[in-house]
Design a protein around this motif. Structure first.
Motif, PDB file in Angstrom:
ATOM      1  N   THR A  89       0.840  -1.200   0.000  1.00  0.00           N
ATOM      2  CA  THR A  89       0.000   0.000   0.000  1.00  0.00           C
ATOM      3  C   THR A  89       0.874   1.249   0.000  1.00  0.00           C
ATOM      4  N   PRO A  90       0.415   2.349  -0.624  1.00  0.00           N
ATOM      5  CA  PRO A  90       1.289   3.515  -0.811  1.00  0.00           C
ATOM      6  C   PRO A  90       1.688   4.231   0.474  1.00  0.00           C
ATOM      7  N   VAL A  91       0.765   4.375   1.424  1.00  0.00           N
ATOM      8  CA  VAL A  91       1.077   5.124   2.644  1.00  0.00           C
ATOM      9  C   VAL A  91       1.470   4.185   3.776  1.00  0.00           C
ATOM     10  N   SER A  92       0.602   3.227   4.074  1.00  0.00           N
ATOM     11  CA  SER A  92       0.899   2.299   5.165  1.00  0.00           C
ATOM     12  C   SER A  92       2.145   1.471   4.868  1.00  0.00           C
ATOM     13  N   ASN A 463      15.153  -2.313   0.501  1.00  0.00           N
ATOM     14  CA  ASN A 463      14.111  -2.929  -0.319  1.00  0.00           C
ATOM     15  C   ASN A 463      12.808  -2.932   0.470  1.00  0.00           C
ATOM     16  N   PRO A 464      11.668  -3.035  -0.214  1.00  0.00           N
ATOM     17  CA  PRO A 464      10.373  -2.942   0.471  1.00  0.00           C
ATOM     18  C   PRO A 464       9.813  -4.279   0.943  1.00  0.00           C
ATOM     19  N   GLY A 541      12.889  -0.519  -6.810  1.00  0.00           N
ATOM     20  CA  GLY A 541      12.248   0.768  -6.603  1.00  0.00           C
ATOM     21  C   GLY A 541      11.945   0.955  -5.136  1.00  0.00           C
ATOM     22  N   LEU A 542      11.468   2.130  -4.781  1.00  0.00           N
ATOM     23  CA  LEU A 542      11.158   2.390  -3.382  1.00  0.00           C
ATOM     24  C   LEU A 542       9.998   1.536  -2.892  1.00  0.00           C
ATOM     25  N   ASN A 543       9.053   1.226  -3.782  1.00  0.00           N
ATOM     26  CA  ASN A 543       7.841   0.534  -3.359  1.00  0.00           C
ATOM     27  C   ASN A 543       7.738  -0.905  -3.841  1.00  0.00           C
ATOM     28  N   ARG A 544       8.587  -1.300  -4.789  1.00  0.00           N
ATOM     29  CA  ARG A 544       8.513  -2.666  -5.300  1.00  0.00           C
ATOM     30  C   ARG A 544       9.809  -3.017  -6.015  1.00  0.00           C
ATOM     31  N   PHE A 567      11.889   4.279  -9.251  1.00  0.00           N
ATOM     32  CA  PHE A 567      13.193   3.631  -9.262  1.00  0.00           C
ATOM     33  C   PHE A 567      13.960   3.957  -7.985  1.00  0.00           C
ATOM     34  N   LEU A 568      14.920   3.106  -7.692  1.00  0.00           N
ATOM     35  CA  LEU A 568      15.833   3.360  -6.582  1.00  0.00           C
ATOM     36  C   LEU A 568      16.974   4.220  -7.121  1.00  0.00           C
ATOM     37  N   ILE A 569      17.010   5.477  -6.718  1.00  0.00           N
ATOM     38  CA  ILE A 569      18.007   6.429  -7.199  1.00  0.00           C
ATOM     39  C   ILE A 569      18.832   6.903  -6.008  1.00  0.00           C
TER      40      ILE A 569
END
Length: 652
Positions: A89-92, A463-464, A541-544, A567-569
């Motif tokens: 989920t984007p926020v949680s 990683n997420p 990436g930050l979320n996946r 992306f992970l930058i």
């Protein structure tokens, strides 16, 4: 009221069990031992204790809202499924990652976990470290009993690439030089390889300096004698000729290849620059070489580095335990002190002294071992600010320097990474240097491919993933290839004062041109991996984490609506926030690095570099600082010999 402890908190116990189930090689977490270690580490950190307590309460209530009961009262399988879903989920999902981070760190930094994932043996520290006469030139604030007042020809604020090179050049000319460094001096006996020990010693704010905008970009910088050179990967590149040409087109006519060549050569001699060896590069070099060759890339080679005699322990970003890497704490600074310079560590420059706009000295303050403030008052003819691109503009602005370009024009060399899984290969990630191989065919187009292997902690924490997926990902570390790229960015950011002294507000928005170049780098690296035989390519990436198995999937992914935040930058080369220019209409300093309108004040660090380079910048910064310091010395000594070249002595 009893103090809060994780070891007795039912939600912490449940979270720990859900995060760390048993894998193929990794055991399930020993929750009692893990939480006891965390309690010991948090004993004097009340702020973090409160944050964790609030986070655990949030997790309980979040589960209660969805499932009708507290998280710790659910069955283990229900807890794991809940975390898996929450992580997407984007926020949680972001809140869960923040909450899980200290638990993950405590788990993965355990020596048994490191051994189970093929990590190197612990660093063997020397029983006794050599002492040298030049160390008598270092005064630490913690050892001072009273305030001090001194005079010098030149005071330098900072001991990184620019400040150290300037100090050496000035001291070689017989000038009285004082270096002020906010961080402490450490020798190789302090470089244990244990991240929880070395990161707070060597990094500014635990490495938490971050640029925000249309992506979240970590920009870690150093705070120690040696600055960021102590924690960089040691890669050495000259300023590309096309970049020098651009500077000349902007009115900086003195920066020709011929004029800069002796300064580059002097830096390379000082740092003992040479090509990385096949042994220290490790298996990643062969994989990238084969994949890039299969795609028609020709300029493939080990990178030039400043680490003669490197044994490949892979700890470049955490202080070299053998002193092979010639960061300024073992190269320029000792040579400057041998020639009479003085270094004051643990002192922060607080105020510039002035007569009108002329700068006449510096007030710095530190704290001794008893906690008593110590003031260091210096008068001087010239002051060089070399605090780095993130802090030099903030200090100058705080001192009343007014220039519309100050703090602007920030470039970062945004860096991307692509991973790949080779299940049948041990890639020796913790037993080879992090950045030893490069592919430069697209350098003129602004894209430079370089190694980017990170330690197990970085692999596991950036990683997420949670639960079984996270354990499996951690177990795959020995078989996960890391390689990256950086872009010569046309985007520009800005640095402002942040919430506290060590955390500036960094704003940076990657433009469309740079993002297109970034995606081109992702595509090329993924193709190299696939052609080198990867089972799957991982685009973090930050979320996946996107998993790619063939070119069709790759093309489909890159055609989807993507943004930089997907992306992970990261970034390691902030530049340009007090840039040199032909006039104050275009920059903060002139071509000799003197701040426009403020006699006696200069900037010699990454902030003074006028544009993005597309090359690792330490050689450029050192060469520019050496050149500017040489001109300053000639002015102070009334030396009209314009043919002087860098010192040719034993350490030049």
């Amino acid at each position: 009221m009893e103090p809060f402890t994780l070891r007795q908190d039912p939600t912490a116990i449940a979270l720990c069990r859900a995060l760390f189930p048993a894998g193929k090689r990794l055991p399930a977490a020993d929750t009692d031992a893990l939480l006891s270690r965390m309690d010991a580490q948090l004993a004097n950190q009340t702020g973090l204790q409160r944050s964790l307590k609030a986070g655990l309460l949030w997790l309980d209530n979040r589960h209660r809202l969805v499932r009708g009961r507290a998280f710790h009262r659910a069955r283990p399988t229900q807890q794991q499924r809940f975390l898996d879903k929450l992580a997407t989920t984007p926020v949680s999902g972001k809140l869960l990652r923040l909450l899980a981070l200290p638990f993950k760190a405590a788990y993965v930094l355990d020596e048994q976990v490191e051994q189970a994932t093929g990590c190197r043996q612990p660093v063997q520290l020397p029983a006794q470290v050599e002492t040298f006469r030049w160390q008598q030139q270092i005064t630490a604030a913690r050892d001072c009993d009273e305030d001090m007042t001194l005079e010098a020809d030149v005071v330098i604020l900072g001991s990184g690439a620019g400040g150290a090179a300037a100090a050496y050049e000035l001291a070689c000319r017989g000038l009285a030089v004082v270096i002020i460094e906010e961080g402490q001096y450490y020798d190789r006996s302090h470089f244990t390889g244990k991240l929880t020990e070395v990161i707070p010693k060597l990094y500014r704010s635990w490495g938490a300096t971050v640029a925000t905008g249309n992506a979240i970009i970590p920009v870690p910088v150093g705070c120690n004698v040696g600055g960021t050179t102590t924690i960089n990967s040691g890669t050495c590149m000259r300023t590309p000729p096309s970049v020098l040409q651009r500077w000349r087109e902007q009115g900086l006519g003195a920066f020709t290849e011929q004029a800069m060549a002796p300064w580059f050569e002097g830096v390379e001699r000082m740092l003992s620059v040479q090509q990385a060896t096949t042994e220290t590069v490790g298996p990643i070099g062969d994989l990238i070489d084969r994949g890039a060759a299969a795609n028609g890339f020709l300029q493939r080679q080990p990178l030039m580095r400043n680490a003669q005699g490197c044994d490949g322990q892979g700890l470049c970003q955490f202080g070299c335990p053998t002193d092979a890497k010639q960061s300024t704490n073992v190269s320029y600074i000792p040579r400057a002190l041998e020639r009479g310079a003085f270094l004051f560590s643990g002192f922060r420059a607080e105020r510039l002294q002035r007569q009108g706009n002329r700068i006449t000295g510096v007030i710095a303050r530190g704290q001794n071992a008893d906690g008593r403030p110590i003031t260091l008052s210096l008068t001087c003819q010239q002051t060089i600010v070399a605090m780095g691109s993130l802090f030099t503009p903030l200090f100058l602005r705080q001192q009343g320097v007014r220039n519309p370009h100050l703090g602007r024009h920030l470039t970062l060399h945004p860096a991307g990474v692509v991973n790949a899984l080779f299940p049948d290969r041990d890639l020796a990630n913790s037993r080879s240097i992090p950045q030893g191989y490069g592919v430069s065919d697209w350098e003129e187009q602004g894209l430079m491919f370089e190694g980017g292997t990170i330690p197990l902690a970085g692999h596991s924490l950036l990683n997420p993933l949670v639960g079984q997926d996270w354990v499996r990902f951690t177990e795959d570390y020995p078989h996960t290839a890391y390689f990256g790229f950086m872009i010569r960015d046309t985007s520009e950011g800005r640095v402002r004062r942040g919430p506290r002294r060590g955390l500036p507000l960094i704003r940076y928005h990657m433009n469309r041109q740079d993002f297109a170049l970034f995606k081109r780098g992702i595509h090329a690296l993924a193709c190299w991996y696939l052609d080198a035989g990867a089972e799957q390519v991982l685009i973090p990436g930050l979320n996946r984490i996107v998993r790619i198995h063939n070119r069709t999937e790759l093309e489909r992914f890159l055609r989807s609506p993507l943004k930089p935040k997907d992306f992970l930058i990261s970034a390691y080369h902030p530049l340009g926030t007090a840039r040199i220019a032909a006039s104050p209409r275009d920059g903060v300093c002139d071509s000799r690095h003197r701040v426009f309108g403020y006699p006696g004040l200069s900037v010699m660090d990454g902030a003074s570099v006028p544009t993005s380079l597309g090359a690792n910048p330490q050689v450029t910064i050192m060469a520019m600082a050496s050149r500017a310091a040489n001109m300053m010395a000639r002015e102070l000594l009334n030396d009209t010999d314009s043919t002087h070249t860098p010192p040719q002595g034993e350490y030049a």
